[in-house]
Design a protein around this motif. Structure first.
Motif, short mmCIF file in Angstrom:
data_model
loop_
_atom_site.label_atom_id
_atom_site.label_comp_id
_atom_site.label_asym_id
_atom_site.label_seq_id
_atom_site.Cartn_x
_atom_site.Cartn_y
_atom_site.Cartn_z
N ALA A 64 0.84 -1.21 0.00
CA ALA A 64 0.00 0.00 0.00
C ALA A 64 0.87 1.25 0.00
N GLU A 65 1.92 1.24 0.79
CA GLU A 65 2.82 2.40 0.85
C GLU A 65 3.47 2.65 -0.50
N ALA A 66 3.92 1.59 -1.15
CA ALA A 66 4.57 1.73 -2.45
C ALA A 66 3.58 2.21 -3.51
N GLU A 67 2.37 1.69 -3.48
CA GLU A 67 1.38 2.06 -4.48
C GLU A 67 0.92 3.51 -4.34
N ARG A 75 9.27 3.75 -3.27
CA ARG A 75 8.63 2.57 -3.84
C ARG A 75 9.62 1.39 -3.88
N MET A 76 10.82 1.67 -4.28
CA MET A 76 11.82 0.61 -4.36
C MET A 76 12.26 0.14 -2.97
N ARG A 77 12.28 1.04 -1.99
CA ARG A 77 12.58 0.63 -0.61
C ARG A 77 11.52 -0.35 -0.11
N SER A 78 10.26 -0.05 -0.41
CA SER A 78 9.19 -0.96 0.00
C SER A 78 9.33 -2.31 -0.69
N ALA A 79 9.64 -2.29 -1.96
CA ALA A 79 9.80 -3.54 -2.71
C ALA A 79 10.97 -4.37 -2.15
N TRP A 124 5.06 -7.30 -10.16
CA TRP A 124 4.72 -6.01 -9.53
C TRP A 124 5.95 -5.12 -9.40
N ARG A 125 7.07 -5.70 -8.97
CA ARG A 125 8.29 -4.91 -8.79
C ARG A 125 8.73 -4.26 -10.11
N ARG A 126 8.61 -5.00 -11.20
CA ARG A 126 8.94 -4.42 -12.51
C ARG A 126 7.98 -3.29 -12.86
N SER A 127 6.72 -3.43 -12.48
CA SER A 127 5.73 -2.41 -12.83
C SER A 127 5.91 -1.12 -12.03
N ILE A 128 6.42 -1.20 -10.81
CA ILE A 128 6.58 0.03 -10.02
C ILE A 128 7.85 0.78 -10.38
N ARG A 129 8.71 0.16 -11.13
CA ARG A 129 9.94 0.85 -11.57
C ARG A 129 9.64 1.90 -12.63
N SER A 130 8.57 1.68 -13.35
CA SER A 130 8.26 2.62 -14.45
C SER A 130 7.44 3.79 -14.00
#
Length: 130
Positions: A64-67, A75-79, A124-130
């Motif tokens: 939730a925090e990353a999203e 976002r990457m810290r959360s991942a 998901w991790r790949r999707s939050i990088r963009s």
């Protein structure tokens, strides 16, 4: 960033499934049946079960925090933190086995849930990088 409905995100739903399964297993395996007071126990098993529960609770919170974050670094810290938590949960399963848990099928079910979570996590991790 606009508000996202977390229930539409597959990894979030899977994290809630993982949390529910962890709660059920913790309830079954712990000597102290009051899950809110596991941290007070002197039993090694109860301490591991408490850690399992705590980490399982943290996963949906981190998603939730990353999203909801606009900051790529956050976002990457959360991942990264979720990845550590996943490894920890696997370690707790191994520790519980070594502690003498006879119901290994429950731990294997949790491991398979973690395995399917990890597949979603990688996407998901790949999707939050963009």
């Amino acid at each position: 960033m606009p508000y996202k409905n977390l229930s539409t995100i597959p990894i979030y739903r899977k994290s809630l499934d993982l949390l529910q399964m962890s709660r059920e297993i913790a309830s079954y395996l712990s000597y102290n049946k009051d899950l809110l007071k596991l941290y007070q126990s002197n039993s090694h098993r109860d301490i591991m079960v408490d850690s399992l529960l705590t980490d399982s609770i943290l996963i949906p919170q981190q998603i939730a925090e990353a999203e909801r974050s606009d900051c790529q670094a956050a976002r990457m810290r959360s991942a990264t933190f979720i990845n550590v938590i996943i490894r920890n949960i696997n370690s707790y399963c191994t520790g519980l086995e070594k502690d003498g848990v006879k119901e290994k099928e429950y731990l294997n079910l949790l491991r398979s849930e973690i395995k399917s979570f990890r597949r979603l996590y990688k996407v998901w991790r790949r999707s939050i990088r963009s």
